[in-house]
Scaffold this active site. Structure first.
Site, PDB file in Angstrom:
ATOM      1  N   SER A  14       7.861  -1.361   5.580  1.00  0.00           N
ATOM      2  CA  SER A  14       7.799  -2.651   4.911  1.00  0.00           C
ATOM      3  C   SER A  14       9.093  -2.959   4.148  1.00  0.00           C
ATOM      4  O   SER A  14      10.170  -3.008   4.749  1.00  0.00           O
ATOM      5  CB  SER A  14       6.575  -2.659   3.985  1.00  0.00           C
ATOM      6  OG  SER A  14       6.265  -3.950   3.588  1.00  0.00           O
ATOM      7  N   ASP A  74       0.375  -6.657  12.791  1.00  0.00           N
ATOM      8  CA  ASP A  74       0.749  -6.947  11.406  1.00  0.00           C
ATOM      9  C   ASP A  74       1.356  -8.341  11.316  1.00  0.00           C
ATOM     10  O   ASP A  74       2.141  -8.736  12.182  1.00  0.00           O
ATOM     11  CB  ASP A  74       1.780  -5.906  10.941  1.00  0.00           C
ATOM     12  CG  ASP A  74       2.295  -6.175   9.535  1.00  0.00           C
ATOM     13  OD1 ASP A  74       1.521  -6.715   8.705  1.00  0.00           O
ATOM     14  OD2 ASP A  74       3.462  -5.838   9.258  1.00  0.00           O
ATOM     15  N   HIS A 128       0.177  -3.007   9.804  1.00  0.00           N
ATOM     16  CA  HIS A 128       1.351  -2.721   8.980  1.00  0.00           C
ATOM     17  C   HIS A 128       1.522  -1.219   8.720  1.00  0.00           C
ATOM     18  O   HIS A 128       2.624  -0.707   8.749  1.00  0.00           O
ATOM     19  CB  HIS A 128       1.144  -3.455   7.655  1.00  0.00           C
ATOM     20  CG  HIS A 128       2.338  -3.590   6.790  1.00  0.00           C
ATOM     21  ND1 HIS A 128       3.375  -4.433   7.091  1.00  0.00           N
ATOM     22  CD2 HIS A 128       2.662  -3.002   5.608  1.00  0.00           C
ATOM     23  CE1 HIS A 128       4.290  -4.364   6.117  1.00  0.00           C
ATOM     24  NE2 HIS A 128       3.882  -3.503   5.206  1.00  0.00           N
TER      25      HIS A 128
END
Ligand SMILES: *[C@@H]1O[C@H](CO)[C@@H](O)[C@H](O)[C@H]1NC(C)=O
Ligand SMILES: *[C@@H]1O[C@H](CO)[C@@H](O)[C@H](O)[C@H]1NC(C)=O
Ligand SMILES: *[C@@H]1O[C@H](CO)[C@@H](O)[C@H](O)[C@H]1NC(C)=O
Length: 451
Positions: free
Chosen positions: A165, A376, A428
């Protein structure tokens, strides 16, 4: 007495004699086939970063060493440990640990670092938690040097950094700091999972992702095309037309604030359908050119737990007094939160496109893995793919499936030392939701073997 002293010195040099060693953990009854340490690494003066280090279950002396970083900014790498690729996960009861059979320490020594200060159990003496991309890279670099002072025998192992991320910023910035720095660190490569490598590609691609995954009806799609595009060229990112901005806001609200699980489109949302004001914070960074009206009326979030993600079990376990003691967390340190509001709110983002970092790091001979769980929406695969393509590297392996357990696990393509790879059906947190595929991917990456 002399021989005892010798023994202590020798084991100290091996990093095996340390007050940081974790000898037992509440909620764990199984004997472990690896060793672990938890304590603090010194970054800038007064800046104490909590680490949890586990040795490889295979061959700690020769297996690579990985630094794992979760993103946010402000989120804790202990979520990576306890629910993604760490060896011990927490049961729903919040009090029992169990073994993750797809832990990345099956094949590597793994260092989890809670960074920057203010995140998780990391803290600063002055409790000032405003920081930025460059300062984080510098502090992570200092903490790493402290790690190698504590564990000097791991200096020889091949070293990798992988970030998830916002780790898409932390990882290349730290890697370049290491490569340009004087410390003797054996960095071989880095990886980014569902990373934020370019805000432009991330935001621009999200509209297409939403449409082609059935989240946008024909009316809104027609509006987006009418108001945001001229000819074949669409600008959803920083369009100056108000009607385009209003249409993009509708997409944004569906993706982030309707009850969909933004981190994993096909998983349920823990907590169900309601408004999740978490992204009020991030709006200045995400679609930063637009002032979305709907968000002005949203409630202020009390904390920054990601919407639709249930961290109750991890939170409950980590905040037990006996767990804090076992992990050597001093009493003065704050309670653990999955994501820190104060760090996130005071964070200054410097980089909106990491292309220069990639070019420099590749030219230094590092191996790079850019991987994306393809369901995601927070950092969607298409935007990362566009970012990788924008680097204009020479392609050496064309887009094709990769296999795990006799199933197609996703797709990948290779540009010499850089691999772009998707994990089919994962969100994610790839190691959490596709653990077996994630371990195979990680193994291929560190051993530089085919995917
Ligand atoms: C979150 O998980 C806990 C178990 O750890 C459970 O008791 C609780 O109901 C869950 N909450 C939601 C909103 O799903
Ligand atoms: C919009 O973003 C693009 C891509 O980052 C950039 O080249 C352009 O200058 C921006 N335009 C405005 C008006 O900010
Ligand atoms: C790829 O990385 C290796 C080291 O891992 C290096 O020797 C080689 O020069 C790199 N290749 C390119 C094209 O940069």
């Amino acid at each position: 007495m002399e021989s005892l002293w010798l023994l202590l010195c020798v084991s100290g040099a091996l990093g095996y004699f340390s007050p940081d060693e974790v000898l037992s953990l509440p909620g764990l009854s199984t004997r472990l086939n690896f060793r672990q340490w938890s304590g603090y690494l010194q970054a800038a003066p007064g800046n104490h970063l909590h680490y949890w280090f586990v040795t490889s279950q295979k061959d700690p002396a020769t297996d690579p060493l990985l630094l794992w970083l979760n993103g946010g900014p402000g989120c804790s790498s202990l979520d990576g440990f306890l629910s993604e690729n760490g060896p011990l996960h927490v049961k729903d009861d919040g009090s029992t640990l169990y073994i993750n059979q797809y832990s990345w320490n099956k094949v590597a020594n793994v260092l989890y670092l809670e960074s920057p200060a203010g995140v998780g159990f990391s803290y600063a003496d002055d409790k000032i938690y405003a920081t930025n991309d460059n300062e984080v890279a510098e502090n992570n670099y200092l903490a790493l040097q402290d790690f190698f002072n504590k564990f000097p025998n791991f200096r020889r192992n091949d070293f990798y950094v992988i970030g998830e991320s916002y780790g898409g910023i932390y990882t290349p910035t730290l890697s370049l700091t290491i490569m340009n720095g004087a410390a003797n660190i054996n960095l071989k490569g880095f990886g980014v999972g569902n990373g934020l490598s370019s805000t432009y590609y991330n935001d621009q691609s999200l509209v297409y992702f939403a449409y082609y995954h059935g989240l946008i009806g024909p009316t809104l799609w027609a509006d987006l095309n009418r108001f945001c595009c001229s000819g074949e060229v669409c600008n959803f990112f920083n369009n100056s037309e108000y009607s385009c901005q209003a249409s993009v806001e509708e997409v944004f609200m569906i993706v982030y604030d309707s009850g969909l699980n933004v981190y994993s489109l096909y998983l349920n949302c823990a907590g169900g359908v309601k408004r999740y004001p978490r992204f009020l914070q991030d709006i200045k960074n995400l679609f930063q050119f637009y002032q979305f009206e709907g968000l002005k009326t949203a409630d202020k979030p009390r904390n920054l737990a990601p919407p639709c993600i249930n961290d109750t079990a991890q939170w409950t376990w980590l905040n037990r007094a006996d767990v804090r003691t076992a992990l050597h967390i001093p009493e003065k340190v704050q309670a653990w939160e999955i994501c820190s509001k104060v760090v996130s709110e005071n964070y200054q983002r410097i980089y909106s496109n990491m292309d220069n970092f990639y070019h420099q790091l590749l030219s230094m001979g590092l191996r790079v893995l850019v991987y994306n769980g393809d369901t995601d929406m927070a950092c969607n695969f298409l935007g990362e793919h566009w970012f990788v393509q924008s680097l204009n590297l020479e392609k050496t392996v064309d887009y094709q499936p990769w296999i795990c357990n006799n199933q197609i696990a996703g797709f990948y393509e290779q540009y010499k030392n850089l691999t772009f790879l998707t994990v089919k059906g994962a969100g994610h947190m790839v190691p959490q939701w596709a653990p077996r595929q994630a371990l195979k991917m990680f193994e291929s990456f560190i051993s530089n073997s085919p995917y």
